[in-house]
Structure formats: structure tokens, C-alpha cells
Enzyme design. Structure first.
Site, PDB file in Angstrom:
ATOM      1  CB  SER A   6      -1.169   0.281   1.604  1.00  0.00           C
ATOM      2  OG  SER A   6      -1.093   0.916   1.229  1.00  0.00           O
ATOM      3  CB  ALA A   7       0.174   4.617  -1.286  1.00  0.00           C
ATOM      4  CE  LYS A  46      -2.481  -4.020   3.074  1.00  0.00           C
ATOM      5  NZ  LYS A  46      -2.063  -5.767   2.463  1.00  0.00           N
ATOM      6  CE1 TYR A  78      -4.179  -1.773   4.933  1.00  0.00           C
ATOM      7  CE2 TYR A  78      -3.682   0.021   4.237  1.00  0.00           C
ATOM      8  CZ  TYR A  78      -4.094  -1.051   3.767  1.00  0.00           C
ATOM      9  OH  TYR A  78      -4.023  -1.347   2.196  1.00  0.00           O
TER      10      TYR A  78
END
Length: 337
Positions: free
Chosen positions: A124-125, A152, A148
Site C-alpha cells: 500500500s502507498a 504493510k 494498517y
């Protein structure tokens, strides 16, 4: 050639499975259906005209997951499975760390045991945190601002250490930005549990009458109109990026390599409300709210690496993203129910 897709019944997973099937791959889905529906898998089969092997399994159940590796001739893994809401992760961080990290540990242990070392990881970015500038390239410093995103980033680090310990691992880290839209058929799309945490699913539910107004979290950011700016990418473009990454792993040994999947363009919250209003044919009301913890001002991608190394470019624009999202939502106002 079988591809194991964890979380394959979810939003991005289903669209990726369609593209994999159309490209000639055999697909095996593992999903615990905590934020997805088995109906979505049936619709993937209908769109593609191909059969999918589906296992209702939680990645935390190692014994059940191992049976999949025993029963199926898995050669590649695309790993989507995980909890994914930024706001929720701030509220219940332990659940996010336990689920996302432990599930990945178990998956990688079984991949190692059964000599399946080709992996496309759904990153994810958010791993870029609050970037000093935009657009964001893959060599930017990494620092997540919410649990979150931290899961990642931790998984990326774990996979880097895994590759360092055994360089036969072949791993693509796909850092994607904000997927929206739906399949052009209107039969598969995003169907979140409860009140959506992400902007466009919430806008679509306002458009269909499930909520009174769009909530705009903050209008005092250092952006053109004060609202947060994001790189929104059509989910079908994103799905095709996964197929391109898989093809890259088939052709050559990349070691471990990150790729941004985005459009390279930033749109504000107000831009999205305006575009969605155009798509659904009515002005959508909004209400200004306080900023949410963990949110940042602006985030959009530098996409040159994916173009040059994967041969992939996002093709669909904001109007098509909103039209396809509205087609899905208007045809399925209650999602897959």
C-alpha cells in the site's frame, strides 16, 4: 499453472481473479469471507466463463491452509488477505497486527515448505507515511502513520529479510494507491461491511440513498481546496497490474522489487464528490468533519518504474471510475446480499 489468491473473494481480489482467468491462469481462492461474500466468486466465474477453486479458510488456520498446498499444484501466490481500514486500525491496532502479520507468517512458512517462492504482495502507498513531496517514487523513505500501514511496512521488511536469507524467493511488492470503480458489467464491485471507511464507497452509498451526506474529514489541509488529495485508480487497471507483475516473475528473477500502482494524478475529496455527482446525475450533499487521525494531506504516485519494468500503465480516468462505481452500486444497492 495455478495461482493461489489469498483474499480472492474481496474487492481487489475478485477483479484480479477475473483478469487472471482471462489470461489463462488457473485460480485457487482462499478467503475467510470476513469482509467478502462467496457470491462474488460465483460472479467471477460467470464473467470469465472459467471455474475457480474456492476454499473458505482463514490464513490463521495453518492446518487447513496446508491442505490447499497439498491438494493444489500452486506455483504462484498473490497475497491480498488482511484487514484494511485505516481508521479502524487506529481503534483496534492489536487485531490488525495479529491478523495481518500472523496470517503472512503462516502463508510464507507453507510456501517455503512446499517450495512455492513466487509471491506478489498486496502492499500500500500507506508505507510512505506523510511524504515530504509528491509524486511519490519507490525509493522514498518508508514510514507509516497508522497501524494498517505499519502492518504493510512490517510485512515488506519481513519479506526482504526472507529474500535475504534465501535469494531464490522472487517477490513483487505492489504499493497501490486508492482503488475505486468496478467491473464494467456492474456485477462485481466493492461491498464493505457496515459503514464504509473509504471515501468512494461512502459517496456511492450516499448516491443510492443509504446515507444522508458525504462526510468530508478536514478542509484545512495544504491543498488547492483544503481537502485531502489522493491518487484514485480504477480497480480493473489495478487488477491488470497484478497480472503484469506475475508475468514479470515468470520471465525473470527480480529478487524483491517494489512497484507503485497508481495513475500519477491527485484528486481532492471535493473533486471526487463532483465527479460522482456527474456520474449519478444528481448533486450529492456533504458535511465537513474534523480531520481523522492518521490521514495525510496529499498522496499520489510516480509510476515510471511500473511502466518501464512491468509494461503497465493505468488507462481509465476519473469519470470512468465513477461511472463504473455507480453502475455497480445502482444495480446492487445492498451489495452481494
Amino acid at each position: 499453472m495455478s495461482v493461489l489468491v489469498t483474499g480472492g473473494a474481496g474487492y481487489i481480489g475478485t477483479h484480479t481473479c477475473v483478469e487472471l482467468l482471462l489470461a489463462g491462469y488457473e485460480v485457487v481462492i482462499v478467503d475467510n469471507l470476513s469482509n467478502s461474500k462467496e457470491t462474488a466468486v460465483e460472479r467471477v466465474e460467470k464473467i470469465s466463463g472459467k471455474e475457480v477453486k474456492f476454499y473458505k479458510i482463514d490464513l490463521l488456520d495453518k492446518a487447513a491452509l496446508e491442505k490447499v498446498f497439498i491438494n493444489e499444484k500452486i506455483e504462484y501466490v498473490i497475497h491480498f488477505a488482511g484487514l484494511k481500514a485505516v481508521g479502524e486500525s487506529v481503534s483496534i491496532p492489536l487485531k490488525y497486527y495479529h491478523n495481518n502479520l500472523t496470517g503472512t507468517f503462516i502463508l510464507c512458512e507453507l510456501m517455503q515448505k512446499y517450495q512455492v517462492k513466487n509471491l506478489v504482495f498486496s502492499s500500500s502507498a500507506t508505507v510512505y507515511g506523510d511524504p515530504a513531496s509528491v509524486p511519490i517514487s519507490e525509493d522514498f523513505p518508508l514510514s507509516a502513520t497508522n497501524p494498517y500501514g505499519k502492518t504493510k511496512l512490517m510485512i515488506e521488511d519481513i519479506l526482504k529479510d526472507l529474500h535475504y536469507s534465501d535469494n531464490s524467493w522472487n517477490i513483487a511488492l505492489l504499493r497501490y494507491f486508492n482503488p475505486i470503480g468496478a467491473h464494467s458489467s456492474g456485477t462485481i464491485g466493492e461491498d464493505p461491511n457496515g459503514i464504509p471507511n473509504n471515501l468512494v464507497p461512502f459517496i456511492s452509498q450516499v448516491a443510492v440513498g443509504k446515507h444522508k451526506e458525504v462526510r468530508v474529514f478536514g478542509n484545512d489541509y495544504a491543498t488547492a481546496d483544503g481537502t485531502g488529495v489522493r491518487d484514485y485508480i480504477h480497480v480493473v487497471d489495478l487488477a491488470k497490474g497484478h497480472v503484469k507483475a506475475l508475468e514479470k516473475l515468470k520471465k525473470e528473477h527480480v529478487g524483491i522489487r517494489p512497484y507503485n500502482l497508481g495513475t500519477g494524478k491527485g484528486y481532492s475529496v471535493f473533486d471526487m464528490i463532483k465527479a460522482y455527482s456527474k456520474a449519478c446525475g444528481k448533486e450529492l450533499p456533504y458535511k465537513l468533519m474534523e480531520r481523522r487521525p492518521g490521514d495525510i494531506a496529499a498522496c499520489y504516485a510516480e509510476t515510471r518504474r511500473a511502466q518501464e519494468e512491468l509494461g503497465w500503465t493505468a488507462e481509465k480516468g476519473i469519470d470512468e471510475m465513477c461511472r463504473d462505481s455507480w453502475r455497480w452500486q445502482s444495480q446492487n444497492p445492498e451489495g452481494y446480499k
